[in-house]
Design a protein around this motif. Structure first.
Motif, PDB file in Angstrom:
ATOM      1  N   LYS A 341       0.743  -1.136  -0.080  1.00 41.56           N
ATOM      2  CA  LYS A 341      -0.014  -0.015  -0.026  1.00 41.56           C
ATOM      3  C   LYS A 341       1.060   1.226   0.012  1.00 41.56           C
ATOM      4  O   LYS A 341       2.035   1.364   0.477  1.00 41.56           O
ATOM      5  CB  LYS A 341      -1.072  -0.120   1.206  1.00 41.56           C
ATOM      6  CG  LYS A 341      -1.964  -1.107   1.239  1.00 41.56           C
ATOM      7  CD  LYS A 341      -2.730  -0.913   2.451  1.00 41.56           C
ATOM      8  CE  LYS A 341      -3.757  -1.869   2.518  1.00 41.56           C
ATOM      9  NZ  LYS A 341      -4.664  -1.980   3.765  1.00 41.56           N
ATOM     10  N   ASP A 342       0.202   2.428  -0.690  1.00 38.05           N
ATOM     11  CA  ASP A 342       0.940   3.629  -0.387  1.00 38.05           C
ATOM     12  C   ASP A 342       0.564   4.173   0.901  1.00 38.05           C
ATOM     13  O   ASP A 342      -0.362   3.516   1.657  1.00 38.05           O
ATOM     14  CB  ASP A 342       0.806   4.505  -1.646  1.00 38.05           C
ATOM     15  CG  ASP A 342      -0.909   5.097  -1.662  1.00 38.05           C
ATOM     16  OD1 ASP A 342      -1.620   4.718  -0.751  1.00 38.05           O
ATOM     17  OD2 ASP A 342      -1.190   5.446  -2.853  1.00 38.05           O
ATOM     18  N   ASN A 343       1.106   5.325   1.056  1.00 35.49           N
ATOM     19  CA  ASN A 343       1.005   5.902   2.453  1.00 35.49           C
ATOM     20  C   ASN A 343      -0.438   6.678   2.334  1.00 35.49           C
ATOM     21  O   ASN A 343      -0.951   7.465   3.383  1.00 35.49           O
ATOM     22  CB  ASN A 343       1.851   6.993   3.018  1.00 35.49           C
ATOM     23  CG  ASN A 343       1.884   8.135   1.917  1.00 35.49           C
ATOM     24  OD1 ASN A 343       1.347   8.081   0.884  1.00 35.49           O
ATOM     25  ND2 ASN A 343       2.858   9.190   2.407  1.00 35.49           N
ATOM     26  N   LYS A 344      -1.393   6.399   1.344  1.00 39.13           N
ATOM     27  CA  LYS A 344      -2.778   6.873   1.385  1.00 39.13           C
ATOM     28  C   LYS A 344      -3.838   5.790   1.586  1.00 39.13           C
ATOM     29  O   LYS A 344      -5.083   5.868   1.649  1.00 39.13           O
ATOM     30  CB  LYS A 344      -2.975   7.761   0.238  1.00 39.13           C
ATOM     31  CG  LYS A 344      -2.362   8.963   0.096  1.00 39.13           C
ATOM     32  CD  LYS A 344      -2.487   9.838  -1.138  1.00 39.13           C
ATOM     33  CE  LYS A 344      -1.509  10.865  -1.628  1.00 39.13           C
ATOM     34  NZ  LYS A 344      -1.811  11.546  -2.750  1.00 39.13           N
ATOM     35  N   GLY A 345      -3.100   4.597   1.762  1.00 39.08           N
ATOM     36  CA  GLY A 345      -4.089   3.273   1.937  1.00 39.08           C
ATOM     37  C   GLY A 345      -4.310   2.653   0.653  1.00 39.08           C
ATOM     38  O   GLY A 345      -5.131   1.689   0.606  1.00 39.08           O
ATOM     39  N   THR A 346      -3.934   3.228  -0.661  1.00 44.24           N
ATOM     40  CA  THR A 346      -4.165   2.404  -1.949  1.00 44.24           C
ATOM     41  C   THR A 346      -3.186   1.427  -2.154  1.00 44.24           C
ATOM     42  O   THR A 346      -2.084   1.601  -1.948  1.00 44.24           O
ATOM     43  CB  THR A 346      -4.136   3.559  -2.852  1.00 44.24           C
ATOM     44  OG1 THR A 346      -4.950   4.665  -2.792  1.00 44.24           O
ATOM     45  CG2 THR A 346      -4.499   2.933  -4.272  1.00 44.24           C
ATOM     46  N   TYR A 367       4.492   7.114  -6.146  1.00 43.57           N
ATOM     47  CA  TYR A 367       3.828   7.253  -4.994  1.00 43.57           C
ATOM     48  C   TYR A 367       5.030   6.869  -3.906  1.00 43.57           C
ATOM     49  O   TYR A 367       6.262   6.650  -3.940  1.00 43.57           O
ATOM     50  CB  TYR A 367       2.961   5.864  -4.865  1.00 43.57           C
ATOM     51  CG  TYR A 367       3.431   4.547  -5.244  1.00 43.57           C
ATOM     52  CD1 TYR A 367       4.121   3.689  -4.169  1.00 43.57           C
ATOM     53  CD2 TYR A 367       3.548   4.018  -6.459  1.00 43.57           C
ATOM     54  CE1 TYR A 367       4.871   2.393  -4.569  1.00 43.57           C
ATOM     55  CE2 TYR A 367       4.121   2.952  -6.855  1.00 43.57           C
ATOM     56  CZ  TYR A 367       4.723   1.889  -5.921  1.00 43.57           C
ATOM     57  OH  TYR A 367       5.467   1.075  -6.199  1.00 43.57           O
ATOM     58  N   GLU A 370       3.357   3.154   2.425  1.00 40.01           N
ATOM     59  CA  GLU A 370       2.740   3.073   3.778  1.00 40.01           C
ATOM     60  C   GLU A 370       4.108   3.042   4.952  1.00 40.01           C
ATOM     61  O   GLU A 370       4.984   2.478   4.621  1.00 40.01           O
ATOM     62  CB  GLU A 370       2.194   1.881   4.151  1.00 40.01           C
ATOM     63  CG  GLU A 370       1.387   1.810   5.531  1.00 40.01           C
ATOM     64  CD  GLU A 370       0.687   0.357   5.720  1.00 40.01           C
ATOM     65  OE1 GLU A 370      -0.086   0.541   6.528  1.00 40.01           O
ATOM     66  OE2 GLU A 370       0.972  -0.502   5.071  1.00 40.01           O
ATOM     67  N   SER A 375       4.318  13.861   1.149  1.00 45.52           N
ATOM     68  CA  SER A 375       3.673  13.523   0.069  1.00 45.52           C
ATOM     69  C   SER A 375       4.500  13.912  -0.973  1.00 45.52           C
ATOM     70  O   SER A 375       5.626  14.669  -1.182  1.00 45.52           O
ATOM     71  CB  SER A 375       2.294  14.636  -0.009  1.00 45.52           C
ATOM     72  OG  SER A 375       2.795  15.995   0.030  1.00 45.52           O
TER      73      SER A 375
END
Length: 376
Positions: A341-346, A367, A370, A375
């Protein structure tokens, strides 16, 4: 042999003759090498050669080239990513007779290398970065290394050494090569402790000492106790972190002598591997290597020696992962059971999917994973 021509004179001469084209055919160049004439290689740096960083790593490779028979090296430092680099390259070609050029900075490629390569078809342009494509001139190319392997190992060591579980990353620009390093460093640390975070600050410039110092101090104020970076000259980050009583993992070249009591290890380039491949092809008349890549196994990157404060557990863990990398038994960017996952939860890498270091998909990374605070 090292160039002694004044840079301003070379640029002036280049402007006078910028419209003319090189006329020596490739076969003639090969004949010249066979007759004992040296191959002239030009190396261009965006900053000073002794920056303890990006430019120094390239200059170390150029210094090794100078020791090789049949090669003459001309160099110019502090060349901005503007039309100035076109003037420098043209001067090296027309005044010094350069047949191989290493324009080493990211911003030199488009439009500058792309503008000159068609004008000088007998000259080989090797740019440091991931920008060459099949649509570009065949006498141009790119070389780069999988330095994120070393940044992962930096992260493993940092994960063991951090007491606050807060790591800091001072970065220049959120381009794919930088994002790969931030992500790999974070993933290495979180392989030790999943609670660890990495806070990243982008300065916006490859070399901005004031902003780099401000970023380091800001991160230290937030409780970060281990730092790394992706800027051209890590000197300011290393020295500032050490003054704050923090630890640091280096980048580009070794900065151990700057902070011997704070330097844990580092991710270093070994550009001589790429330089020799390009030069050997030119001297033997082989096609220009357009797309050169390699990691630890291929000798494109290496780790700094461990500092005396690095624990035995940290060394063992990092050495074990490194051995797996060398044996092609370790993949950094893998989805695993639940996906990455990326740090936006995707989910950015699907469960079970593995992206190999050789996959150009990684050179389009956009990206942050996590565990990274910040950003792109």
């Amino acid at each position: 042999m090292t160039d002694r021509l004044d840079p301003s004179r070379r640029r002036a001469l280049a402007q006078i003759t910028a419209g003319s084209l090189a006329s020596v055919a490739p076969w003639a160049a090969r004949l010249a090498f066979a007759q004992g004439k040296p191959l002239t290689v030009g190396v261009i740096y965006v900053g000073p050669r002794d920056d303890f960083g990006y430019n120094q790593a390239q200059a170390q490779a150029a210094a090794e080239l100078k020791k090789m028979a049949g090669i003459k090296v001309v160099e110019e430092e502090n060349v901005p990513e503007t039309t100035a680099v076109q003037k420098t390259m043209t001067g090296m070609i027309q005044q010094d007779g350069a047949k191989v050029l290493f324009p080493t900075s990211f911003g030199y490629f488009d439009p500058h290398v792309l503008a000159l390569a068609p004008k000088f078809p007998d000259v080989r342009f090797s740019h440091c970065g991931g920008l060459w494509t099949e649509q570009n001139p065949k006498n141009a190319g790119s070389y780069f290394g999988y330095v994120e392997e070393c940044q992962f190992l930096n992260g493993v060591v940092a994960g063991h050494m951090s007491k606050s579980k807060k790591l800091g990353f001072v970065a220049a620009k959120p381009i794919p090569q930088v994002l790969k390093n931030i992500n790999a460093f974070t993933m290495g640390a979180r392989s030790v402790d999943p609670k660890i975070t990495t806070t990243v600050i982008f300065t916006g410039e490859w070399s901005m000492p004031v902003k780099e110092a401000e970023a380091t101090n800001s991160l230290a104020d937030q409780g970060v106790d281990v730092f790394t970076m992706h800027v051209d000259g890590p000197k300011v980050v290393v020295e500032t972190a050490a003054k704050r009583g923090k630890m640091v993992c280096g980048y580009h070249a070794s900065q151990a002598k700057l902070a011997p009591n704070a330097y844990l290890t580092g991710a270093e380039w070994n550009w001589l591997t790429a330089y020799k491949t390009v030069v050997d092809a030119a001297m033997s008349g082989k096609p220009h290597p357009n797309f050169l890549r390699g990691g630890l196994k291929e000798g494109y990157v290496k780790m700094s020696p461990y500092g005396p404060m690095v624990t035995e557990a940290a060394r063992r863990n990092a050495d074990d992962v490194k051995a797996k990398m060398l044996a092609d038994r370790f993949d950094i960017f893998a989805g695993g059971a639940g996906g990455l996952k990326d740090n936006k939860g995707t989910v950015v890498i699907a469960p079970g999917k593995v992206i190999k270091q050789t996959d150009v998909e990684l050179e389009r990374m956009n990206y942050l994973v996590e565990g990274v605070i910040g950003s792109a």
